[in-house]
Every structure is written in C-alpha cells, then in structure tokens.
Design a protein around this motif. Structure first.
Motif, PDB file in Angstrom:
ATOM      1  N   ASP A 198      -5.309   5.331 -17.950  1.00 49.71           N
ATOM      2  CA  ASP A 198      -3.862   5.334 -18.142  1.00 49.71           C
ATOM      3  C   ASP A 198      -3.304   4.010 -17.623  1.00 49.71           C
ATOM      4  N   VAL A 199      -3.216   3.033 -18.507  1.00 50.34           N
ATOM      5  CA  VAL A 199      -2.828   1.680 -18.090  1.00 50.34           C
ATOM      6  C   VAL A 199      -1.360   1.612 -17.678  1.00 50.34           C
ATOM      7  N   VAL A 200      -0.513   2.418 -18.296  1.00 51.32           N
ATOM      8  CA  VAL A 200       0.908   2.384 -17.931  1.00 51.32           C
ATOM      9  C   VAL A 200       1.118   2.901 -16.511  1.00 51.32           C
ATOM     10  N   ALA A 201       0.403   3.981 -16.157  1.00 54.63           N
ATOM     11  CA  ALA A 201       0.512   4.508 -14.792  1.00 54.63           C
ATOM     12  C   ALA A 201       0.026   3.472 -13.779  1.00 54.63           C
ATOM     13  N   ILE A 202      -1.052   2.763 -14.121  1.00 55.94           N
ATOM     14  CA  ILE A 202      -1.558   1.716 -13.228  1.00 55.94           C
ATOM     15  C   ILE A 202      -0.548   0.586 -13.114  1.00 55.94           C
ATOM     16  N   LEU A 203       0.046   0.194 -14.231  1.00 54.13           N
ATOM     17  CA  LEU A 203       1.040  -0.872 -14.213  1.00 54.13           C
ATOM     18  C   LEU A 203       2.261  -0.474 -13.391  1.00 54.13           C
ATOM     19  N   ALA A 204       2.702   0.782 -13.546  1.00 54.11           N
ATOM     20  CA  ALA A 204       3.845   1.259 -12.760  1.00 54.11           C
ATOM     21  C   ALA A 204       3.524   1.229 -11.269  1.00 54.11           C
ATOM     22  N   THR A 205       2.298   1.594 -10.912  1.00 57.01           N
ATOM     23  CA  THR A 205       1.875   1.551  -9.509  1.00 57.01           C
ATOM     24  C   THR A 205       1.917   0.133  -8.974  1.00 57.01           C
ATOM     25  N   VAL A 206       1.414  -0.810  -9.764  1.00 56.36           N
ATOM     26  CA  VAL A 206       1.404  -2.216  -9.354  1.00 56.36           C
ATOM     27  C   VAL A 206       2.834  -2.741  -9.186  1.00 56.36           C
ATOM     28  N   VAL A 207       3.725  -2.343 -10.083  1.00 55.70           N
ATOM     29  CA  VAL A 207       5.107  -2.803 -10.012  1.00 55.70           C
ATOM     30  C   VAL A 207       5.777  -2.315  -8.723  1.00 55.70           C
ATOM     31  N   VAL A 208       5.619  -1.027  -8.418  1.00 54.63           N
ATOM     32  CA  VAL A 208       6.222  -0.486  -7.196  1.00 54.63           C
ATOM     33  C   VAL A 208       5.627  -1.158  -5.963  1.00 54.63           C
ATOM     34  N   ALA A 209       4.308  -1.359  -5.963  1.00 59.22           N
ATOM     35  CA  ALA A 209       3.663  -2.053  -4.846  1.00 59.22           C
ATOM     36  C   ALA A 209       4.184  -3.469  -4.701  1.00 59.22           C
ATOM     37  N   ALA A 210       4.379  -4.160  -5.826  1.00 64.08           N
ATOM     38  CA  ALA A 210       4.878  -5.538  -5.792  1.00 64.08           C
ATOM     39  C   ALA A 210       6.302  -5.598  -5.259  1.00 64.08           C
ATOM     40  N   VAL A 211       7.126  -4.619  -5.639  1.00 65.04           N
ATOM     41  CA  VAL A 211       8.503  -4.578  -5.138  1.00 65.04           C
ATOM     42  C   VAL A 211       8.506  -4.403  -3.619  1.00 65.04           C
ATOM     43  N   GLY A 212       7.662  -3.485  -3.117  1.00 61.17           N
ATOM     44  CA  GLY A 212       7.572  -3.279  -1.674  1.00 61.17           C
ATOM     45  C   GLY A 212       7.096  -4.527  -0.959  1.00 61.17           C
ATOM     46  N   PHE A 213       6.095  -5.210  -1.524  1.00 56.85           N
ATOM     47  CA  PHE A 213       5.575  -6.443  -0.924  1.00 56.85           C
ATOM     48  C   PHE A 213       6.649  -7.512  -0.877  1.00 56.85           C
ATOM     49  N   ARG A 214       7.328  -7.692  -1.990  1.00 58.79           N
ATOM     50  CA  ARG A 214       8.330  -8.763  -2.079  1.00 58.79           C
ATOM     51  C   ARG A 214       9.506  -8.508  -1.145  1.00 58.79           C
ATOM     52  N   TYR A 215       9.954  -7.265  -1.059  1.00 56.35           N
ATOM     53  CA  TYR A 215      11.108  -6.956  -0.223  1.00 56.35           C
ATOM     54  C   TYR A 215      10.801  -7.211   1.252  1.00 56.35           C
ATOM     55  N   ILE A 216       9.667  -6.692   1.735  1.00 57.42           N
ATOM     56  CA  ILE A 216       9.332  -6.859   3.153  1.00 57.42           C
ATOM     57  C   ILE A 216       8.948  -8.308   3.454  1.00 57.42           C
ATOM     58  N   VAL A 250       0.836  -1.204   0.000  1.00 59.98           N
ATOM     59  CA  VAL A 250       0.000   0.000   0.000  1.00 59.98           C
ATOM     60  C   VAL A 250       0.871   1.253   0.000  1.00 59.98           C
ATOM     61  N   VAL A 251       1.885   1.266   0.849  1.00 67.17           N
ATOM     62  CA  VAL A 251       2.795   2.410   0.901  1.00 67.17           C
ATOM     63  C   VAL A 251       3.504   2.595  -0.436  1.00 67.17           C
ATOM     64  N   GLY A 252       3.949   1.504  -1.045  1.00 67.18           N
ATOM     65  CA  GLY A 252       4.610   1.581  -2.334  1.00 67.18           C
ATOM     66  C   GLY A 252       3.718   2.135  -3.418  1.00 67.18           C
ATOM     67  N   ALA A 253       2.448   1.725  -3.428  1.00 70.97           N
ATOM     68  CA  ALA A 253       1.509   2.228  -4.428  1.00 70.97           C
ATOM     69  C   ALA A 253       1.295   3.728  -4.284  1.00 70.97           C
ATOM     70  N   ILE A 254       1.237   4.195  -3.047  1.00 72.63           N
ATOM     71  CA  ILE A 254       1.069   5.638  -2.823  1.00 72.63           C
ATOM     72  C   ILE A 254       2.325   6.388  -3.245  1.00 72.63           C
ATOM     73  N   LEU A 255       3.497   5.842  -2.914  1.00 70.61           N
ATOM     74  CA  LEU A 255       4.751   6.485  -3.298  1.00 70.61           C
ATOM     75  C   LEU A 255       4.862   6.642  -4.809  1.00 70.61           C
ATOM     76  N   ALA A 256       4.345   5.687  -5.547  1.00 68.98           N
ATOM     77  CA  ALA A 256       4.417   5.755  -7.006  1.00 68.98           C
ATOM     78  C   ALA A 256       3.578   6.895  -7.567  1.00 68.98           C
ATOM     79  N   ASN A 257       2.643   7.418  -6.769  1.00 69.55           N
ATOM     80  CA  ASN A 257       1.713   8.428  -7.284  1.00 69.55           C
ATOM     81  C   ASN A 257       1.801   9.779  -6.589  1.00 69.55           C
ATOM     82  N   ILE A 258       2.744   9.962  -5.658  1.00 73.25           N
ATOM     83  CA  ILE A 258       2.881  11.276  -5.048  1.00 73.25           C
ATOM     84  C   ILE A 258       3.584  12.213  -6.027  1.00 73.25           C
ATOM     85  N   ARG A 259       3.207  13.481  -5.990  1.00 73.68           N
ATOM     86  CA  ARG A 259       3.766  14.462  -6.921  1.00 73.68           C
ATOM     87  C   ARG A 259       5.058  15.054  -6.361  1.00 73.68           C
TER      88      ARG A 259
END
Length: 382
Positions: A195-213, A155-164
C-alpha cells in the motif's frame, strides 16, 4: 472507577514534563483530562472487550459481579492517589475481575493470563531499556540536538499516522488509521501488494513532525526540546485514555451491549467523562509524586522516558492487552534516570512500588473473590 483512572493511571504521562519544569502541575492535569478523554472515546473499545469477556470463561459477568470488581479495583487506585504510591490499574482491575469471576463459578482463562502476564513482564525491560538507550544517545555530543530530537519527533509522527481510531472508518474493521484513510480515499492502489499511499502518508506525517521540531530547536534548543516534551505528554496521555478506559467499561460490556442493547460508544463516553473529572480533581497529587520522587530528570531524559511509553501503549492497544501506565512510565523514568547515574533514582521508592504492585494483584484477586461471595450471600442475588 473511571474517576480513579483519571486521577491515577492517566497522570504519569505528564510527570516527566513536570519534572523537567516544562509545564506546571495544574496545567498538566488540565491537559491530561482533555487528551485522555479523547483517547478513551476513540481507542477504548479493544481493551474494554478483553476485560469484559476474555478474563474468565464459562460465565457471564453479572451486574453484581461487575459492581464488586469495579469497587475493589477503584478502592485500590483511590488508595494509591492519596498514599502517593501509584497503583497499577491493570493489575487491580484484572485481579478483581478474575476474583469475582472465579467466585461466580467461572473457569480461569489461562491462555489470556499467559498472554497478558508475558506482556506485563516485558514492559519494564522494554520501557526502561529503550529509555536508557534513547537518553544516552541524546546526551552524546556527536548527535546534534537539532537532529536527534527531530528524528524522535519523526518516529512519533509515523506511529501516529498508523494508530487505529474509532472516528476513522474502515471497510474491514471498526477502526482505521490516518494512513489507511488516505489510501482508501484514492482507491487504495497497491504496488506488488504494498500500500504505497499509506506508506507515503506515513512519511509525510513523519516529515511534518521532523520539520516542526527541527525549526523549534534551531531557534532555541531548550525551547524546542520542551515543545516536543509537551507534545509527547499529550500523545501519551491520549494513548493512556485509550488503554485505561476499558478497565472501567469492560466489566459493564455485557450489561450495556447485551441486556440494554446500547452502543458501546455510550459506555465509552461515560468512561471518558469520569476520566476527565478524575484528571482535573485528583491528578495533581500523584503528578507530584511521580515527577519529583522517582528521579530528577532533565528534559532530554524525560523525552527518553515518554517515547517508549507511547510505543508500548499503542502496541498494547492494538493487541487488546490491558496495561498499567504506571508500570510503563515509571520504568521509563527509571531507565532515563540511570542514563545519568543511579544517584537520581530513589531505590527505596522503586522497591516499595514494585512490592506494592505484586501485593495489589494478589490482594485484588482475594478480595474480589471474598467480597462477591459475601455480597451474593447477603443480598441473595447473583
């Protein structure tokens, strides 16, 4: 003023981590300075504009008025640093600027006050409520720590991907997000207006955060939780700098941008340096107060206190609303503490703090009004 912000309002993000013995006080103060200064440079513009132009109508904040307001607000916060009671910077600064603006002959901006006041009133139940629910869920045996904590990281990763951020360009506004940058890099393809690319980028960052922790928690649950707690403290400190620097730079927006013709990044840079110095020099005392005296939190309840703090802070930045990080984090600390029973929460300390917050807002308005009137009369300038 920025020094006082670094010592006062940017301290609470790491308080839960210290309370959970995940980091030492001095190391936390060092990290607060680094991350808060970075947040000030990249996210500070929106709050600065609100504080500098939207709190009073009909007049322009003069150098004397700005100096008076900053002096009053900084004095309140420095008092908080040395008294051990965290003063809400947004309350002190907003009240001081409203006071000097009214003394200057300006008109109250009731629409702005209503918007800001509503958000302030919603912060304690939102932060405390989310922290309580999150802490309760993390304590449930049917939710494995190797799943629950990594999901929060996602969740934190997904938000980080979209903060300005100011360092990411955007063709339509001053700031862009990581997800938007990825989309524009490939031509921003839209599918049914999405915007499918923005959604995909959000999912990728969220997945990285999930996998790391998740990898950390699988090796050692306690170590994984503490790692996530430190990451949370860092991103919340970053958000704190972005939301708090505007309280110091906002009153000077007209002077720097209009009268001197300087870019706003210079003003934000000055504020960032002040926050850095304040965190390194003055934060340890307040870190001890907020981490030890409000509640004795474990690592799990500390995570529960920081996650809603991060979310609320980024919402406030997006809306351009000045907020008190003391209000956000302390509400989260209390909510997380109540999840294990009220014994871990000092009711007297909470009551005194709430009363002090109200007094801060009222007194900063009155002192700002009177002090500006006195100085303008004695000095014979406006």
């Amino acid at each position: 003023m920025a020094w006082a912000l670094g010592a006062n309002s940017n301290s609470p993000p790491f308080a839960p981590a210290i309370g959970a013995n995940a980091i030492s006080t001095m190391r936390a103060a060092f990290l607060i300075g680094i991350f808060a200064a970075a947040g000030a440079l990249t996210q500070g513009g929106a709050i600065s504009e609100t504080v500098g132009a939207d709190l009073i109508g009909g007049v322009t904040i003069t150098p004397l008025a700005a100096s008076t307001g900053l002096l009053v607000a900084a004095s309140f916060m420095i008092f908080g640093v040395y008294s051990g009671y965290p003063v809400p910077a947004a309350f002190a600064t907003t009240g001081a600027l409203v006071g000097v603006g009214l003394s200057l002959g300006g008109d109250p901006a009731f629409g702005t006050y209503q918007r800001i006041g509503t958000f302030w009133l919603l912060v304690p139940p939102m932060s405390g409520g989310l922290a309580y629910v999150t802490a309760t869920l993390l304590r449930r045996e049917e939710v494995p720590e190797t799943v629950g904590v990594p999901l929060l990281a996602a969740v934190v990763g997904a938000i980080l991907a979209n903060i300005r951020l100011g360092v990411i360009p955007h063709p339509e506004r001053a700031q862009g997000s990581l997800a938007e940058a990825a989309s524009f890099a490939v031509g921003r393809p839209l599918v049914a207006g999405v915007d499918v690319v923005a959604i995909l980028a959000t999912v990728v960052v969220a997945a990285v955060g999930f996998r790391y922790i998740r990898a950390k928690t699988q090796v050692s649950a306690e170590q994984g939780i503490r790692t996530f707690l430190l990451i949370l403290g860092s991103v919340v400190a970053f958000s704190s700098g972005g939301s708090q620097v505007g309280l110091a730079t906002g009153p000077l927006e007209n002077l720097y941008s209009v009268e001197l013709g300087l870019p706003s990044i210079i003003l934000l840079g000055i504020g960032a340096l002040g926050i850095l110095a304040g965190a390194w020099m003055g934060a340890p005392r307040l870190l001890q107060a907020t981490s030890r005296e409000y509640a004795q939190l474990g690592a799990r309840r500390s995570i529960a206190a920081l996650v809603p703090g991060f979310i609320i802070a980024q919402v406030a930045i997006a809306l351009g609303i000045p907020i008190s990080f003391n209000n956000i984090i302390i509400s989260g600390v209390i909510g997380g503490g109540l999840a294990a029973g009220s014994a871990g929460v000092s009711r007297r300390k909470i009551g005194v703090t709430l009363a002090f917050w109200v007094i801060t807002l009222v007194m900063s308005i009155a002192i700002g009004f009177g002090l500006y009137r006195l100085l303008s009369t004695v000095l014979g300038i406006q």
